[in-house]
Design a protein around this motif. Structure first.
Motif, PDB file in Angstrom:
ATOM      1  N   ARG A   1      -2.815   4.375  -3.214  1.00 23.66           N
ATOM      2  CA  ARG A   1      -2.975   3.079  -3.901  1.00 23.66           C
ATOM      3  C   ARG A   1      -2.311   3.101  -5.268  1.00 23.66           C
ATOM      4  O   ARG A   1      -1.734   2.106  -5.704  1.00 23.66           O
ATOM      5  CB  ARG A   1      -4.448   2.736  -4.034  1.00 23.66           C
ATOM      6  CG  ARG A   1      -5.051   2.346  -2.691  1.00 23.66           C
ATOM      7  CD  ARG A   1      -6.471   1.931  -2.814  1.00 23.66           C
ATOM      8  NE  ARG A   1      -6.588   0.768  -3.702  1.00 23.66           N
ATOM      9  CZ  ARG A   1      -7.739   0.239  -4.055  1.00 23.66           C
ATOM     10  NH1 ARG A   1      -8.860   0.767  -3.621  1.00 23.66           N
ATOM     11  NH2 ARG A   1      -7.774  -0.796  -4.845  1.00 23.66           N
ATOM     12  N   ALA A   2      -2.373   4.242  -5.959  1.00 22.05           N
ATOM     13  CA  ALA A   2      -1.728   4.354  -7.263  1.00 22.05           C
ATOM     14  C   ALA A   2      -0.207   4.290  -7.129  1.00 22.05           C
ATOM     15  O   ALA A   2       0.476   3.659  -7.944  1.00 22.05           O
ATOM     16  CB  ALA A   2      -2.143   5.655  -7.952  1.00 22.05           C
ATOM     17  N   ILE A   3       0.315   4.921  -6.095  1.00 18.63           N
ATOM     18  CA  ILE A   3       1.767   4.894  -5.875  1.00 18.63           C
ATOM     19  C   ILE A   3       2.226   3.484  -5.543  1.00 18.63           C
ATOM     20  O   ILE A   3       3.200   2.979  -6.114  1.00 18.63           O
ATOM     21  CB  ILE A   3       2.161   5.878  -4.743  1.00 18.63           C
ATOM     22  CG1 ILE A   3       1.949   7.307  -5.189  1.00 18.63           C
ATOM     23  CG2 ILE A   3       3.608   5.662  -4.311  1.00 18.63           C
ATOM     24  CD1 ILE A   3       2.081   8.316  -4.076  1.00 18.63           C
ATOM     25  N   VAL A   4       1.531   2.829  -4.638  1.00 19.93           N
ATOM     26  CA  VAL A   4       1.948   1.508  -4.175  1.00 19.93           C
ATOM     27  C   VAL A   4       1.770   0.434  -5.255  1.00 19.93           C
ATOM     28  O   VAL A   4       2.487  -0.564  -5.258  1.00 19.93           O
ATOM     29  CB  VAL A   4       1.180   1.140  -2.890  1.00 19.93           C
ATOM     30  CG1 VAL A   4       1.439  -0.269  -2.454  1.00 19.93           C
ATOM     31  CG2 VAL A   4       1.560   2.094  -1.778  1.00 19.93           C
ATOM     32  N   SER A   5       0.881   0.662  -6.203  1.00 22.39           N
ATOM     33  CA  SER A   5       0.679  -0.346  -7.248  1.00 22.39           C
ATOM     34  C   SER A   5       1.720  -0.263  -8.365  1.00 22.39           C
ATOM     35  O   SER A   5       1.801  -1.172  -9.189  1.00 22.39           O
ATOM     36  CB  SER A   5      -0.722  -0.219  -7.841  1.00 22.39           C
ATOM     37  OG  SER A   5      -0.843   1.018  -8.525  1.00 22.39           O
ATOM     38  N   HIS A   6       2.541   0.770  -8.383  1.00 22.57           N
ATOM     39  CA  HIS A   6       3.580   0.908  -9.402  1.00 22.57           C
ATOM     40  C   HIS A   6       4.721  -0.062  -9.106  1.00 22.57           C
ATOM     41  O   HIS A   6       5.061  -0.323  -7.957  1.00 22.57           O
ATOM     42  CB  HIS A   6       4.090   2.349  -9.413  1.00 22.57           C
ATOM     43  CG  HIS A   6       4.897   2.684 -10.622  1.00 22.57           C
ATOM     44  ND1 HIS A   6       6.253   2.581 -10.639  1.00 22.57           N
ATOM     45  CD2 HIS A   6       4.521   3.093 -11.854  1.00 22.57           C
ATOM     46  CE1 HIS A   6       6.708   2.925 -11.830  1.00 22.57           C
ATOM     47  NE2 HIS A   6       5.664   3.247 -12.585  1.00 22.57           N
TER      48      HIS A   6
ATOM     49  N   PHE B   1       7.956   0.153  -9.511  1.00 18.77           N
ATOM     50  CA  PHE B   1       9.135   0.707  -8.852  1.00 18.77           C
ATOM     51  C   PHE B   1       8.895   0.881  -7.353  1.00 18.77           C
ATOM     52  O   PHE B   1       9.789   0.617  -6.540  1.00 18.77           O
ATOM     53  CB  PHE B   1       9.532   2.044  -9.488  1.00 18.77           C
ATOM     54  CG  PHE B   1      10.814   2.589  -8.943  1.00 18.77           C
ATOM     55  CD1 PHE B   1      12.025   2.009  -9.276  1.00 18.77           C
ATOM     56  CD2 PHE B   1      10.816   3.672  -8.082  1.00 18.77           C
ATOM     57  CE1 PHE B   1      13.219   2.492  -8.761  1.00 18.77           C
ATOM     58  CE2 PHE B   1      11.997   4.162  -7.565  1.00 18.77           C
ATOM     59  CZ  PHE B   1      13.204   3.575  -7.910  1.00 18.77           C
ATOM     60  N   ALA B   2       7.698   1.314  -6.987  1.00 28.24           N
ATOM     61  CA  ALA B   2       7.370   1.447  -5.567  1.00 28.24           C
ATOM     62  C   ALA B   2       7.372   0.081  -4.893  1.00 28.24           C
ATOM     63  O   ALA B   2       7.795  -0.047  -3.744  1.00 28.24           O
ATOM     64  CB  ALA B   2       6.022   2.120  -5.391  1.00 28.24           C
TER      65      ALA B   2
ATOM     66  N   VAL C   1       7.843 -12.165   1.423  1.00 30.27           N
ATOM     67  CA  VAL C   1       7.284 -10.812   1.301  1.00 30.27           C
ATOM     68  C   VAL C   1       7.175 -10.419  -0.179  1.00 30.27           C
ATOM     69  O   VAL C   1       6.189  -9.808  -0.587  1.00 30.27           O
ATOM     70  CB  VAL C   1       8.132  -9.789   2.093  1.00 30.27           C
ATOM     71  CG1 VAL C   1       7.734  -8.365   1.780  1.00 30.27           C
ATOM     72  CG2 VAL C   1       8.019 -10.058   3.582  1.00 30.27           C
ATOM     73  N   ALA C   2       8.163 -10.787  -0.979  1.00 29.68           N
ATOM     74  CA  ALA C   2       8.126 -10.475  -2.419  1.00 29.68           C
ATOM     75  C   ALA C   2       6.958 -11.160  -3.088  1.00 29.68           C
ATOM     76  O   ALA C   2       6.272 -10.574  -3.945  1.00 29.68           O
ATOM     77  CB  ALA C   2       9.435 -10.889  -3.091  1.00 29.68           C
ATOM     78  N   LEU C   3       6.707 -12.402  -2.720  1.00 32.06           N
ATOM     79  CA  LEU C   3       5.563 -13.109  -3.292  1.00 32.06           C
ATOM     80  C   LEU C   3       4.258 -12.429  -2.921  1.00 32.06           C
ATOM     81  O   LEU C   3       3.332 -12.344  -3.739  1.00 32.06           O
ATOM     82  CB  LEU C   3       5.558 -14.565  -2.825  1.00 32.06           C
ATOM     83  CG  LEU C   3       6.712 -15.430  -3.331  1.00 32.06           C
ATOM     84  CD1 LEU C   3       6.674 -16.818  -2.702  1.00 32.06           C
ATOM     85  CD2 LEU C   3       6.688 -15.538  -4.851  1.00 32.06           C
ATOM     86  N   LYS C   4       4.176 -11.903  -1.707  1.00 28.61           N
ATOM     87  CA  LYS C   4       2.966 -11.190  -1.281  1.00 28.61           C
ATOM     88  C   LYS C   4       2.848  -9.819  -1.972  1.00 28.61           C
ATOM     89  O   LYS C   4       1.753  -9.449  -2.429  1.00 28.61           O
ATOM     90  CB  LYS C   4       3.001 -11.017   0.255  1.00 28.61           C
ATOM     91  CG  LYS C   4       1.786 -10.342   0.803  1.00 28.61           C
ATOM     92  CD  LYS C   4       0.570 -11.207   0.652  1.00 28.61           C
ATOM     93  CE  LYS C   4      -0.623 -10.543   1.312  1.00 28.61           C
ATOM     94  NZ  LYS C   4      -1.847 -11.226   0.995  1.00 28.61           N
ATOM     95  N   ILE C   5       3.952  -9.090  -2.079  1.00 30.77           N
ATOM     96  CA  ILE C   5       3.915  -7.755  -2.687  1.00 30.77           C
ATOM     97  C   ILE C   5       3.534  -7.834  -4.154  1.00 30.77           C
ATOM     98  O   ILE C   5       2.735  -7.041  -4.663  1.00 30.77           O
ATOM     99  CB  ILE C   5       5.261  -7.038  -2.523  1.00 30.77           C
ATOM    100  CG1 ILE C   5       5.440  -6.584  -1.071  1.00 30.77           C
ATOM    101  CG2 ILE C   5       5.375  -5.827  -3.444  1.00 30.77           C
ATOM    102  CD1 ILE C   5       6.789  -5.951  -0.791  1.00 30.77           C
ATOM    103  N   PHE C   6       4.082  -8.802  -4.864  1.00 34.53           N
ATOM    104  CA  PHE C   6       3.840  -8.905  -6.298  1.00 34.53           C
ATOM    105  C   PHE C   6       2.611  -9.765  -6.615  1.00 34.53           C
ATOM    106  O   PHE C   6       2.369 -10.076  -7.784  1.00 34.53           O
ATOM    107  CB  PHE C   6       5.085  -9.422  -7.011  1.00 34.53           C
ATOM    108  CG  PHE C   6       6.168  -8.382  -7.064  1.00 34.53           C
ATOM    109  CD1 PHE C   6       6.091  -7.324  -7.966  1.00 34.53           C
ATOM    110  CD2 PHE C   6       7.233  -8.447  -6.196  1.00 34.53           C
ATOM    111  CE1 PHE C   6       7.079  -6.364  -7.994  1.00 34.53           C
ATOM    112  CE2 PHE C   6       8.231  -7.480  -6.233  1.00 34.53           C
ATOM    113  CZ  PHE C   6       8.149  -6.439  -7.121  1.00 34.53           C
TER     114      PHE C   6
END
Length: 141
Positions: free
Chosen positions: A72-77, A79-80, A133-138
């Motif tokens: 979760r820490a990696i995916v919340s960065h 750059f990831a 997808v970008a709207l969902k990721i961010f």
């Protein structure tokens, strides 16, 4: 045979020159050529970057609760998230272009106008889906 030689003797032969590396930027590809190159780039991106990254994240999510928190820490960065967005674009573009190539293999849309419009559709659909997808990721929705 002699007639063909006489006909070609009056016209100069066309001269084809190789493109130098410095001229590649100024060379204008047709839209179908751009889609073809992006199809290859997206496949390479998924294989060389996507597969190791996704397998690493999958491993981190399954080992234990502590490794899941690491995941979760990696995916919340940020750059990831950009890497995941690039991989999502690669997947979506490769999928859309692959469907286009399946139709071309069945000789559907091989005419110049149809090929150009299907290439434009591939770019439009893949970029639109990538935007969602970008709207969902961010976290916009």
């Amino acid at each position: 045979m002699a007639d063909a030689a006489e006909k070609s003797a009056g016209r100069p032969r066309p001269e084809f020159r190789n493109i130098h590396v410095t001229q590649i930027v100024g060379y204008r590809l047709p839209l179908a050529g751009i889609v073809s190159i992006l199809h290859r780039v997206s496949g390479a991106l998924m294989f060389l970057v996507g597969l190791p990254f996704v397998l690493y994240l999958f491993q981190q999510s399954l080992v234990s609760e502590i490794s899941f928190e690491s995941y979760r820490a990696i995916v919340s960065h940020w750059f990831a998230k950009l890497v995941l967005l690039a991989l999502a674009w690669a997947y979506l573009h490769h999928l859309c272009a692959g469907i286009r190539y399946l139709f071309l293999d069945m000789h559907v849309g091989v005419e110049k106008a149809a090929s150009r419009s299907s290439a434009a559709a591939v770019l439009a659909v893949s970029l639109t889906l990538t935007l969602l997808v970008a709207l969902k990721i961010f976290g916009v929705f």
